[in-house]
Design a protein around this motif. Structure first.
Motif, PDB file in Angstrom:
ATOM      1  N   LYS A 101       0.830  -1.207   0.000  1.00 37.23           N
ATOM      2  CA  LYS A 101       0.000   0.000   0.000  1.00 37.23           C
ATOM      3  C   LYS A 101       0.866   1.260   0.000  1.00 37.23           C
ATOM      4  O   LYS A 101       0.544   2.247  -0.676  1.00 37.23           O
ATOM      5  CB  LYS A 101      -0.930  -0.002   1.222  1.00 37.23           C
ATOM      6  CG  LYS A 101      -1.936   1.134   1.240  1.00 37.23           C
ATOM      7  CD  LYS A 101      -2.862   1.058   0.023  1.00 37.23           C
ATOM      8  CE  LYS A 101      -3.708   2.318  -0.113  1.00 37.23           C
ATOM      9  NZ  LYS A 101      -4.456   2.319  -1.391  1.00 37.23           N
ATOM     10  N   LEU A 102       1.983   1.225   0.724  1.00 42.71           N
ATOM     11  CA  LEU A 102       2.907   2.367   0.724  1.00 42.71           C
ATOM     12  C   LEU A 102       3.511   2.574  -0.664  1.00 42.71           C
ATOM     13  O   LEU A 102       3.652   3.717  -1.128  1.00 42.71           O
ATOM     14  CB  LEU A 102       4.020   2.155   1.748  1.00 42.71           C
ATOM     15  CG  LEU A 102       3.697   2.476   3.209  1.00 42.71           C
ATOM     16  CD1 LEU A 102       4.848   2.024   4.105  1.00 42.71           C
ATOM     17  CD2 LEU A 102       3.433   3.963   3.406  1.00 42.71           C
ATOM     18  N   ALA A 103       3.904   1.477  -1.331  1.00 37.67           N
ATOM     19  CA  ALA A 103       4.459   1.579  -2.685  1.00 37.67           C
ATOM     20  C   ALA A 103       3.411   2.140  -3.648  1.00 37.67           C
ATOM     21  O   ALA A 103       3.717   2.990  -4.494  1.00 37.67           O
ATOM     22  CB  ALA A 103       4.947   0.212  -3.158  1.00 37.67           C
ATOM     23  N   ASP A 104       2.179   1.666  -3.512  1.00 38.76           N
ATOM     24  CA  ASP A 104       1.056   2.174  -4.311  1.00 38.76           C
ATOM     25  C   ASP A 104       0.894   3.680  -4.098  1.00 38.76           C
ATOM     26  O   ASP A 104       0.752   4.451  -5.056  1.00 38.76           O
ATOM     27  CB  ASP A 104      -0.208   1.407  -3.895  1.00 38.76           C
ATOM     28  CG  ASP A 104      -1.493   2.065  -4.374  1.00 38.76           C
ATOM     29  OD1 ASP A 104      -1.648   2.241  -5.592  1.00 38.76           O
ATOM     30  OD2 ASP A 104      -2.350   2.387  -3.522  1.00 38.76           O
ATOM     31  N   ARG A 105       0.925   4.113  -2.841  1.00 37.67           N
ATOM     32  CA  ARG A 105       0.740   5.538  -2.539  1.00 37.67           C
ATOM     33  C   ARG A 105       1.924   6.370  -3.046  1.00 37.67           C
ATOM     34  O   ARG A 105       1.740   7.483  -3.529  1.00 37.67           O
ATOM     35  CB  ARG A 105       0.542   5.732  -1.036  1.00 37.67           C
ATOM     36  CG  ARG A 105       0.353   7.194  -0.598  1.00 37.67           C
ATOM     37  CD  ARG A 105      -0.743   7.904  -1.384  1.00 37.67           C
ATOM     38  NE  ARG A 105      -2.056   7.322  -1.214  1.00 37.67           N
ATOM     39  CZ  ARG A 105      -3.011   7.815  -0.447  1.00 37.67           C
ATOM     40  NH1 ARG A 105      -2.789   8.940   0.229  1.00 37.67           N
ATOM     41  NH2 ARG A 105      -4.183   7.222  -0.359  1.00 37.67           N
ATOM     42  N   LEU A 106       3.143   5.847  -2.926  1.00 36.14           N
ATOM     43  CA  LEU A 106       4.309   6.600  -3.385  1.00 36.14           C
ATOM     44  C   LEU A 106       4.220   6.854  -4.886  1.00 36.14           C
ATOM     45  O   LEU A 106       4.463   7.981  -5.347  1.00 36.14           O
ATOM     46  CB  LEU A 106       5.604   5.859  -3.038  1.00 36.14           C
ATOM     47  CG  LEU A 106       6.910   6.501  -3.516  1.00 36.14           C
ATOM     48  CD1 LEU A 106       7.028   7.946  -3.061  1.00 36.14           C
ATOM     49  CD2 LEU A 106       8.115   5.687  -3.020  1.00 36.14           C
ATOM     50  N   HIS A 107       3.854   5.835  -5.663  1.00 37.59           N
ATOM     51  CA  HIS A 107       3.745   6.063  -7.105  1.00 37.59           C
ATOM     52  C   HIS A 107       2.583   6.999  -7.417  1.00 37.59           C
ATOM     53  O   HIS A 107       2.684   7.846  -8.320  1.00 37.59           O
ATOM     54  CB  HIS A 107       3.583   4.749  -7.877  1.00 37.59           C
ATOM     55  CG  HIS A 107       3.573   4.969  -9.365  1.00 37.59           C
ATOM     56  ND1 HIS A 107       2.431   4.889 -10.129  1.00 37.59           N
ATOM     57  CD2 HIS A 107       4.576   5.353 -10.217  1.00 37.59           C
ATOM     58  CE1 HIS A 107       2.733   5.183 -11.384  1.00 37.59           C
ATOM     59  NE2 HIS A 107       4.015   5.464 -11.470  1.00 37.59           N
ATOM     60  N   ASN A 108       1.474   6.875  -6.678  1.00 45.33           N
ATOM     61  CA  ASN A 108       0.359   7.800  -6.887  1.00 45.33           C
ATOM     62  C   ASN A 108       0.776   9.241  -6.602  1.00 45.33           C
ATOM     63  O   ASN A 108       0.375  10.171  -7.316  1.00 45.33           O
ATOM     64  CB  ASN A 108      -0.835   7.420  -5.998  1.00 45.33           C
ATOM     65  CG  ASN A 108      -1.665   6.298  -6.604  1.00 45.33           C
ATOM     66  OD1 ASN A 108      -1.717   6.142  -7.820  1.00 45.33           O
ATOM     67  ND2 ASN A 108      -2.301   5.516  -5.754  1.00 45.33           N
ATOM     68  N   MET A 109       1.591   9.438  -5.558  1.00 47.54           N
ATOM     69  CA  MET A 109       2.051  10.788  -5.238  1.00 47.54           C
ATOM     70  C   MET A 109       2.987  11.319  -6.318  1.00 47.54           C
ATOM     71  O   MET A 109       3.003  12.518  -6.611  1.00 47.54           O
ATOM     72  CB  MET A 109       2.754  10.801  -3.878  1.00 47.54           C
ATOM     73  CG  MET A 109       1.831  10.674  -2.676  1.00 47.54           C
ATOM     74  SD  MET A 109       0.615  12.007  -2.554  1.00 47.54           S
ATOM     75  CE  MET A 109       1.667  13.455  -2.462  1.00 47.54           C
ATOM     76  N   ARG A 110       3.774  10.452  -6.926  1.00 49.53           N
ATOM     77  CA  ARG A 110       4.685  10.870  -7.993  1.00 49.53           C
ATOM     78  C   ARG A 110       3.919  11.324  -9.240  1.00 49.53           C
ATOM     79  O   ARG A 110       4.465  12.070 -10.063  1.00 49.53           O
ATOM     80  CB  ARG A 110       5.625   9.722  -8.365  1.00 49.53           C
ATOM     81  CG  ARG A 110       6.697   9.426  -7.325  1.00 49.53           C
ATOM     82  CD  ARG A 110       7.512   8.213  -7.751  1.00 49.53           C
ATOM     83  NE  ARG A 110       8.606   7.932  -6.837  1.00 49.53           N
ATOM     84  CZ  ARG A 110       9.438   6.889  -6.974  1.00 49.53           C
ATOM     85  NH1 ARG A 110       9.281   6.049  -7.977  1.00 49.53           N
ATOM     86  NH2 ARG A 110      10.410   6.701  -6.103  1.00 49.53           N
ATOM     87  N   THR A 111       2.675  10.849  -9.398  1.00 49.82           N
ATOM     88  CA  THR A 111       1.884  11.179 -10.590  1.00 49.82           C
ATOM     89  C   THR A 111       0.661  12.026 -10.239  1.00 49.82           C
ATOM     90  O   THR A 111      -0.323  12.040 -10.974  1.00 49.82           O
ATOM     91  CB  THR A 111       1.435   9.876 -11.293  1.00 49.82           C
ATOM     92  OG1 THR A 111       0.700   9.058 -10.359  1.00 49.82           O
ATOM     93  CG2 THR A 111       2.620   9.084 -11.800  1.00 49.82           C
ATOM     94  N   LEU A 112       0.736  12.733  -9.128  1.00 48.48           N
ATOM     95  CA  LEU A 112      -0.421  13.464  -8.607  1.00 48.48           C
ATOM     96  C   LEU A 112      -0.779  14.693  -9.444  1.00 48.48           C
ATOM     97  O   LEU A 112      -1.901  15.184  -9.391  1.00 48.48           O
ATOM     98  CB  LEU A 112      -0.143  13.888  -7.156  1.00 48.48           C
ATOM     99  CG  LEU A 112      -1.342  14.145  -6.244  1.00 48.48           C
ATOM    100  CD1 LEU A 112      -2.205  12.905  -6.114  1.00 48.48           C
ATOM    101  CD2 LEU A 112      -0.875  14.604  -4.870  1.00 48.48           C
ATOM    102  N   ASP A 113       0.160  15.197 -10.241  1.00 53.17           N
ATOM    103  CA  ASP A 113      -0.072  16.425 -11.013  1.00 53.17           C
ATOM    104  C   ASP A 113      -1.264  16.321 -11.956  1.00 53.17           C
ATOM    105  O   ASP A 113      -1.852  17.336 -12.328  1.00 53.17           O
ATOM    106  CB  ASP A 113       1.179  16.792 -11.828  1.00 53.17           C
ATOM    107  CG  ASP A 113       2.285  17.354 -10.950  1.00 53.17           C
ATOM    108  OD1 ASP A 113       1.952  17.982  -9.931  1.00 53.17           O
ATOM    109  OD2 ASP A 113       3.460  17.156 -11.284  1.00 53.17           O
TER     110      ASP A 113
END
Length: 388
Positions: free
Chosen positions: A113-125
């Motif tokens: 879930k942390l890995a999922d969130r980290l990638h989501n944050m990287r593409t949040l724009d």
């Protein structure tokens, strides 16, 4: 059906949804995770978004992978509920939610879930501003502290910096510019050379000596909390020394204090008294020749592994897992290439991945160690590689 759904479904960024799954799995592989966790990372959204049920995953990949995917799904539902109730705004409730996260599921599901969130944050724009703020707020109050509790400091810093960028964009830009001007690279390079020479004279071998600066969010947090200017923070400039054994750490500390005057009250021994998340290191702050405070961190290679990867550090000691994970960059690039080719075949407008150029007919060279080689132990029901 679900595999075809992966190719057709597009994210708000315009990337195929499969790419998010691949990047999530790649982050887990960088931690040293074994095949079951990597497979669960690839499949983590299939229950909620592709209609795949627990039985199908269990039949194809084993109960261990299915349990992890189900665990991630449960955590995702909790996360959505927390956003709906604005749990991140209430510190005590955010603390309780993190405790629930760690208590209710296998810790490996929390890592996925942390890995999922980290990638989501990287593409949040690609999301609307209001959603960016909502996700960033939740991440800062729940997921970044979770990464810290699990000892994965690299992910913690990335999450915090990304949250800072989206929550306070003006402050982020201003502080980034100030840090670029304030950070003295020449001083760091001179300190490294001086320390290298001193250690060589003492006959001490070391793995590496490198320069670093404090993370931008940590600087902002300390400036805000203590009402300080950047030049009043003692650990903006840093040097990290990685050595062979614990005894050499304390000897190196003596060398450091002989080279530079120490600043009183700024020594911390996390080797003798580790942090609750397992972090170990010696920290001391000295005064450089340029009269700037310089923090020096001293640790062994094993301590550094623990600091970077936390609860997942033990995965990287396993030879079989290491061999599997070392091929992940090659495999990820291959899957990225296949995803792009599939999008072109389906006439979906999608840019080529990095390194493939603009040609729509780039050749996707099949990796020497294939993704199926990673997943084959799972399909043979060997699901215990990384449970110890």
């Amino acid at each position: 059906g679900w595999a075809f759904w992966w190719f057709l479904q597009m994210r708000a960024s315009g990337d195929p949804y499969l790419q998010h799954c691949v990047e999530t799995a790649a982050l887990l592989a960088e931690l040293g995770a074994g095949p079951p966790v990597i497979a669960a990372g690839l499949l983590h959204d299939t229950v909620d978004d592709a209609g795949l049920d627990y039985g199908s995953i269990s039949e194809q990949f084993g109960a261990g992978v299915a349990d992890l995917v189900k665990g991630v799904s449960n955590l995702s539902h909790l996360s959505k509920l927390a956003r709906r109730n604005d749990t991140a705004s209430r510190t005590d409730e955010a603390d309780r939610l993190r405790t629930v996260f760690l208590a209710m599921e296998d810790a490996r599901a929390v890592l996925i879930k942390l890995a999922d969130r980290l990638h989501n944050m990287r593409t949040l724009d690609s999301l609307p501003k209001i959603k960016q703020q909502c996700f960033a707020k939740e991440t800062l109050e729940i997921f970044a502290p979770l990464a810290n509790q699990l000892g994965i400091l690299n992910w913690k810093e990335q999450l915090e910096n990304l949250c800072f960028k989206h929550l306070y964009p003006e402050q982020y830009e201003e502080l980034s510019s100030n840090l670029h001007e304030f950070y003295n690279r020449d001083m760091i390079a001179a300190a490294i050379r001086r320390l290298e020479q001193a250690l060589q004279v003492r006959g001490l071998s070391y793995r590496s000596i490198s320069g670093r600066h404090k993370s931008i969010y940590s600087i902002y947090s300390k400036m805000t909390r203590k009402k300080l200017d950047m030049d009043e923070i003692y650990d903006v400039h840093g040097v990290r020394v990685i050595l062979e054994n614990k005894a050499d750490c304390f000897t190196t500390l003596e060398v450091v204090h002989h080279l530079w005057p120490r600043i009183p009250g700024k020594f911390k021994d996390y080797v003798s008294s580790p942090k609750s998340n397992g972090y170990q290191s010696l920290h001391t702050v000295v005064l450089s020749e340029e009269t700037l405070p310089l923090e020096i961190q001293i640790r062994t290679a094993d301590m550094h592994l623990q600091a970077e990867f936390g609860i997942a550090a033990h995965w990287r000691y396993k030879e079989g897992v290491r061999n599997c994970s070392s091929s992940l960059p090659e495999m990820v690039e291959w899957v990225r290439c296949v995803v792009t080719w599939q999008c072109e075949t389906l006439h979906i407008d999608h840019p080529s991945p990095p390194g493939l150029g603009s040609s729509p007919r780039a050749t996707c060279t099949f990796p020497s160690v294939t993704l199926m080689a990673v997943l084959s132990p799972i399909q043979n029901n060997v699901t215990t590689l990384d449970q110890s």
